[in-house]
Design a protein around this motif. Sequence first.
Motif, PDB file in Angstrom:
ATOM      1  N   PRO A 169       0.818  -1.213   0.000  1.00 50.24           N
ATOM      2  CA  PRO A 169       0.000   0.000   0.000  1.00 50.24           C
ATOM      3  C   PRO A 169       0.853   1.266   0.000  1.00 50.24           C
ATOM      4  N   GLU A 170       1.982   1.243   0.693  1.00 49.53           N
ATOM      5  CA  GLU A 170       2.841   2.427   0.770  1.00 49.53           C
ATOM      6  C   GLU A 170       3.419   2.774  -0.601  1.00 49.53           C
ATOM      7  N   ALA A 171       3.851   1.775  -1.351  1.00 56.49           N
ATOM      8  CA  ALA A 171       4.394   2.024  -2.692  1.00 56.49           C
ATOM      9  C   ALA A 171       3.315   2.630  -3.599  1.00 56.49           C
ATOM     10  N   ALA A 172       2.105   2.105  -3.527  1.00 60.14           N
ATOM     11  CA  ALA A 172       1.004   2.639  -4.332  1.00 60.14           C
ATOM     12  C   ALA A 172       0.691   4.077  -3.937  1.00 60.14           C
ATOM     13  N   ARG A 173       0.695   4.365  -2.636  1.00 61.19           N
ATOM     14  CA  ARG A 173       0.421   5.736  -2.170  1.00 61.19           C
ATOM     15  C   ARG A 173       1.487   6.716  -2.639  1.00 61.19           C
ATOM     16  N   GLN A 174       2.739   6.281  -2.667  1.00 68.45           N
ATOM     17  CA  GLN A 174       3.817   7.167  -3.108  1.00 68.45           C
ATOM     18  C   GLN A 174       3.666   7.541  -4.579  1.00 68.45           C
ATOM     19  N   VAL A 175       3.290   6.573  -5.404  1.00 65.28           N
ATOM     20  CA  VAL A 175       3.081   6.860  -6.825  1.00 65.28           C
ATOM     21  C   VAL A 175       1.882   7.793  -6.991  1.00 65.28           C
ATOM     22  N   ALA A 176       0.800   7.528  -6.271  1.00 66.67           N
ATOM     23  CA  ALA A 176      -0.387   8.389  -6.348  1.00 66.67           C
ATOM     24  C   ALA A 176      -0.060   9.805  -5.893  1.00 66.67           C
ATOM     25  N   GLN A 177       0.729   9.931  -4.846  1.00 70.14           N
ATOM     26  CA  GLN A 177       1.101  11.251  -4.337  1.00 70.14           C
ATOM     27  C   GLN A 177       1.911  12.025  -5.378  1.00 70.14           C
ATOM     28  N   ALA A 178       2.801  11.340  -6.098  1.00 68.99           N
ATOM     29  CA  ALA A 178       3.589  11.997  -7.140  1.00 68.99           C
ATOM     30  C   ALA A 178       2.676  12.533  -8.249  1.00 68.99           C
ATOM     31  N   LEU A 179       1.669  11.759  -8.633  1.00 68.93           N
ATOM     32  CA  LEU A 179       0.727  12.225  -9.656  1.00 68.93           C
ATOM     33  C   LEU A 179      -0.099  13.406  -9.164  1.00 68.93           C
ATOM     34  N   ARG A 180      -0.467  13.372  -7.882  1.00 66.42           N
ATOM     35  CA  ARG A 180      -1.270  14.470  -7.326  1.00 66.42           C
ATOM     36  C   ARG A 180      -0.491  15.779  -7.245  1.00 66.42           C
ATOM     37  N   ARG A 181       0.816  15.689  -7.224  1.00 70.34           N
ATOM     38  CA  ARG A 181       1.625  16.919  -7.241  1.00 70.34           C
ATOM     39  C   ARG A 181       1.552  17.598  -8.594  1.00 70.34           C
ATOM     40  N   CYS A 182       1.208  16.834  -9.625  1.00 73.57           N
ATOM     41  CA  CYS A 182       1.141  17.383 -10.981  1.00 73.57           C
ATOM     42  C   CYS A 182      -0.271  17.748 -11.418  1.00 73.57           C
ATOM     43  N   PHE A 183      -1.254  16.957 -11.015  1.00 71.68           N
ATOM     44  CA  PHE A 183      -2.617  17.126 -11.511  1.00 71.68           C
ATOM     45  C   PHE A 183      -3.629  17.132 -10.376  1.00 71.68           C
ATOM     46  N   ALA A 184      -4.699  17.872 -10.584  1.00 70.99           N
ATOM     47  CA  ALA A 184      -5.830  17.799  -9.659  1.00 70.99           C
ATOM     48  C   ALA A 184      -6.409  16.392  -9.780  1.00 70.99           C
ATOM     49  N   SER A 185      -6.885  15.820  -8.679  1.00 72.31           N
ATOM     50  CA  SER A 185      -7.376  14.447  -8.733  1.00 72.31           C
ATOM     51  C   SER A 185      -8.548  14.234  -7.797  1.00 72.31           C
ATOM     52  N   THR A 186      -9.212  13.102  -8.006  1.00 68.20           N
ATOM     53  CA  THR A 186     -10.307  12.702  -7.132  1.00 68.20           C
ATOM     54  C   THR A 186      -9.746  11.900  -5.972  1.00 68.20           C
ATOM     55  N   GLU A 187     -10.592  11.561  -5.037  1.00 71.86           N
ATOM     56  CA  GLU A 187     -10.202  10.722  -3.900  1.00 71.86           C
ATOM     57  C   GLU A 187      -9.878   9.319  -4.422  1.00 71.86           C
ATOM     58  N   GLN A 188      -8.823   8.739  -3.898  1.00 73.23           N
ATOM     59  CA  GLN A 188      -8.441   7.398  -4.351  1.00 73.23           C
ATOM     60  C   GLN A 188      -9.301   6.329  -3.695  1.00 73.23           C
ATOM     61  N   ARG A 189      -9.441   5.213  -4.404  1.00 78.04           N
ATOM     62  CA  ARG A 189     -10.120   4.030  -3.886  1.00 78.04           C
ATOM     63  C   ARG A 189      -9.104   2.905  -3.929  1.00 78.04           C
ATOM     64  N   SER A 190      -9.017   2.124  -2.869  1.00 78.34           N
ATOM     65  CA  SER A 190      -8.031   1.042  -2.856  1.00 78.34           C
ATOM     66  C   SER A 190      -8.717  -0.313  -2.773  1.00 78.34           C
ATOM     67  N   TYR A 191      -8.074  -1.304  -3.359  1.00 80.54           N
ATOM     68  CA  TYR A 191      -8.589  -2.667  -3.420  1.00 80.54           C
ATOM     69  C   TYR A 191      -7.428  -3.634  -3.254  1.00 80.54           C
TER      70      TYR A 191
END
Length: 86
Positions: free
Chosen positions: A21-43
């Motif tokens: 989960p931490e690796a996935a969050r880090q990648v998502a955080q990097a994308l959020r620094r560039c673009f506006a985004s919606t709330e993430q959903r995890s599975y």
Amino acid sequence: MEPSPPLSAGRAEVRIVAASPEAARQVAQALRRCFASTEQRSYPAGAEGGTRLHFSVDTTHVAKPERSWLAASQSSGQDRTQMDEV
């Protein structure tokens, strides 16, 4: 799995699959620094473990820039020396 609503121009659906989960969050955080985004959903990401994150990004709106630690630590013109400071 429910069907995704149609995407408008400038929107992209992002799917991240990572071992933790931490690796996935880090990648998502990097994308959020560039673009506006919606709330993430995890599975869960299958029998071997891992995590999937899903969210949308809006490429027509960049994310608000974060202030660097240097900019955040600089005093404003309104800051005044206190009487007990040397």
